[in-house]
Design an enzyme around this catalytic site. Structure first.
Site, PDB file in Angstrom:
ATOM      1  N   LYS A  73       6.218  -0.839  -3.247  1.00 45.12           N
ATOM      2  CA  LYS A  73       5.478  -1.763  -4.115  1.00 45.12           C
ATOM      3  C   LYS A  73       6.403  -2.881  -4.579  1.00 45.12           C
ATOM      4  CE  LYS A  73       2.381  -1.779  -8.156  1.00 45.12           C
ATOM      5  NZ  LYS A  73       1.800  -1.001  -9.265  1.00 45.12           N
ATOM      6  N   SER A 109      -3.190  -1.127  -9.863  1.00 44.44           N
ATOM      7  CA  SER A 109      -2.517  -2.283  -9.321  1.00 44.44           C
ATOM      8  C   SER A 109      -1.788  -2.018  -8.003  1.00 44.44           C
ATOM      9  CB  SER A 109      -1.504  -2.807 -10.346  1.00 44.44           C
ATOM     10  OG  SER A 109      -0.488  -1.853 -10.583  1.00 44.44           O
ATOM     11  N   SER A 138      -2.497   3.161 -11.985  1.00 45.42           N
ATOM     12  CA  SER A 138      -2.277   2.278 -10.832  1.00 45.42           C
ATOM     13  C   SER A 138      -1.849   2.936  -9.532  1.00 45.42           C
ATOM     14  CB  SER A 138      -1.254   1.209 -11.188  1.00 45.42           C
ATOM     15  OG  SER A 138      -1.904   0.155 -11.840  1.00 45.42           O
TER      16      SER A 138
HETATM   17  N1  GLN Z   1      -5.526  -1.028 -14.575  1.00 46.46           N
HETATM   18  C1  GLN Z   1      -4.624  -0.738 -15.640  1.00 46.46           C
HETATM   19  C2  GLN Z   1      -4.110  -2.011 -16.245  1.00 46.46           C
HETATM   20  O1  GLN Z   1      -4.556  -3.037 -15.843  1.00 46.46           O
HETATM   21  C3  GLN Z   1      -3.505   0.102 -15.146  1.00 46.46           C
HETATM   22  C4  GLN Z   1      -2.425  -0.685 -14.501  1.00 46.46           C
HETATM   23  C5  GLN Z   1      -1.269   0.145 -14.096  1.00 46.46           C
HETATM   24  O2  GLN Z   1      -1.290   1.364 -14.120  1.00 46.46           O
HETATM   25  N2  GLN Z   1      -0.194  -0.533 -13.750  1.00 46.46           N
HETATM   26  O3  GLN Z   1      -3.273  -2.016 -17.113  1.00 46.46           O
END
Ligand code: GLN
Length: 446
Positions: free
Chosen positions: A52, A127, A151
């Site tokens: 990532k 994400s 995410s």
């Molecule tokens: N969707 C969640 C957010 O926007 C989780 C994001 C994540 O785990 N990095 O914060």
């Protein structure tokens, strides 16, 4: 073979932000030499992997999918990358994501969105959307993602692959670009549970470079994959199968529970009563931490610097205005507000207290149950563009993953069937540092 596959599908999927074919081939050749010389092989010998793009890779561009870092090349490897290299992987490239890991659909990437390999009109989740889509499309043998509020697990669920968020502290965060430091964890995205155990084995362990790294023993995760779940006690939170959860998703997860029952496990309905406050407290805490962490992007130390500023302050303003996307700005503003004097007690402190209540909910259930199971996400992957205009709807997609992050406990998302023609993930949540049980249950089911 990985690059051949990338050549076939990447134009549609767009899972990668940076490919490093030359570096990969060189690494592969080095491994080949090792093979010839008969040197000892690492645990993940020869496996081609994607990382990532918020995880630091020495000499390989790391952008966090942000314009701010579009030309940024780190001078050191994250601890996880060091460990994977020591385990003899081959790095294929860096994976697309929501900018600074803020988002749940990958539509916040400032470069281009990733598409779900099962249906290119749908999002891969986020994400770590690139991490999940790359594995689903065969563009990497495994990948690393990061999970702050879901995410790793939610994109794994949307893309029909296995995603594991380890216990907070199990895996070093050194070299992970911080979003919300009290929640961020790196974890594997893989095709199956056995692979997940292998990768977790390779990346786990205490690291003096991360002050929140836990100095606890790393068990042999592979030996926990016994296939045996006889006598296992499963709690199914009523809040995770109630209102707001797509009935066909619920049905798919319920049939998966019956499979586990057939293997000798038992399940009962339980309650995590503070679930409804999780999303609100998460978005205050995560945004507050983000507003502080992202202060380092000031046009001086990293990435983009605005042209022709009037003075120093103007240089900060312009660099940040130009470099950050709208979701990142929204969170910085929300977080700055929540931390400002006069509001701290009402918002940040209150949210911290709610976080403790949520953690207590889990502790309570774990007194009588070995794991907690429910869906990973309330729906399957939605259509690209269908939620971008409504951040609040987007935030609610995380309702089933966020409580786990707030409690700091481990959880895996494992594919358990299809609903509406798209993959459904079952979330198996464990006690702190008990990834072994989580993996054992997921493996027995799979
Ligand atoms: N969707 C969640 C957010 O926007 C989780 C994001 C994540 O785990 N990095 O914060």
């Amino acid at each position: 073979a990985s690059y051949a596959r990338i050549g076939q599908v990447e134009e549609q999927v767009r899972a990668y932000l940076t490919l490093d074919e030359e570096g990969a081939m060189e690494a592969a050749r080095r491994l080949d030499d090792k093979l010839v010389s008969g040197e000892a092989r690492g645990l993940l010998f020869g496996l081609p992997a994607g990382i990532k793009d918020n995880i630091s890779t020495e000499g390989l561009r790391t952008t966090c999918a942000s314009q701010f870092l579009s030309g940024f090349t780190p001078v050191y490897d994250a601890t996880v990358v060091k460990k994977l290299k020591a385990a003899d992987i081959v790095t294929l490239g860096k994976l697309n994501m929501d900018e600074f890991a803020m988002g749940g659909s990958n539509e916040n990437s400032s470069f281009y969105p990733v598409r779900n390999p099962w249906d290119l009109d749908r999002v891969p989740g986020g994400s770590s959307g690139g991490s999940a889509a790359a594995v689903a499309a065969g563009e990497a043998y495994f990948t690393l993602g990061s999970d702050t509020g879901g995410s790793i697990r939610q994109p794994a669920s949307y893309c029909g692959v296995v995603g594991l968020k380890p216990t907070y502290g199990r895996v070093s965060r050194f070299g992970l670009v911080a979003f919300a430091s009290s929640l961020d964890q790196i974890g594997p995205v893989t095709k199956n549970v056995e692979d997940s155990a292998y990768v977790l084995q390779a990346i786990s362990g205490y690291d003096s470079m991360d002050s929140t790294s836990a100095n606890v023993e790393v068990p042999d995760f592979l030996s926990s994959l016994t296939g045996d779940v006889k006598g296992l006690r499963i709690g199914v939170p009523k809040e995770y199968i109630g209102e707001g959860v797509d009935p066909s998703v619920k049905e798919t997860v319920m049939s998966a529970l019956h499979v586990l029952e057939g293997l000798g496990a038992t399940w009962e309905e339980v309650s995590l009563p503070h679930t409804e406050y999780a999303v609100a407290s998460y978005y205050l805490l995560a945004s507050s931490e983000a507003s502080s962490n992202l202060a380092r992007f000031d046009g001086v130390r990293y990435g983009v610097r605005a042209e022709n500023p009037d003075n120093l302050l103007d240089m900060y303003h312009k660099s940040r205005s130009e470099g950050f996307g709208s979701e990142v700005k929204r969170r910085i503003m929300l977080g700055t507000y929540a931390l400002s004097s006069g509001y701290y007690d009402a918002y940040y402190l209150k949210a911290q207290k709610v976080r403790t209540l949520i953690k207590n909910d889990f502790d309570e259930v774990f007194k009588n149950y070995d794991v907690i199971i429910g869906p990973t996400a309330p729906t399957t992957a939605f259509k690209l563009g269908s939620q971008v205009d409504n951040p609040l709807t987007m935030y609610l997609n995380d309702i089933l993953t966020i409580p786990v992050s707030l409690a700091g406990v481990p959880a895996i998302s494992v594919p358990c069937g299809f609903a509406n023609g798209m993959p459904v993930g079952m979330q198996i949540i464990g006690k702190a540092f008990d990834e072994a049980t989580v993996l054992r249950v997921a493996h027995a089911f799979e």
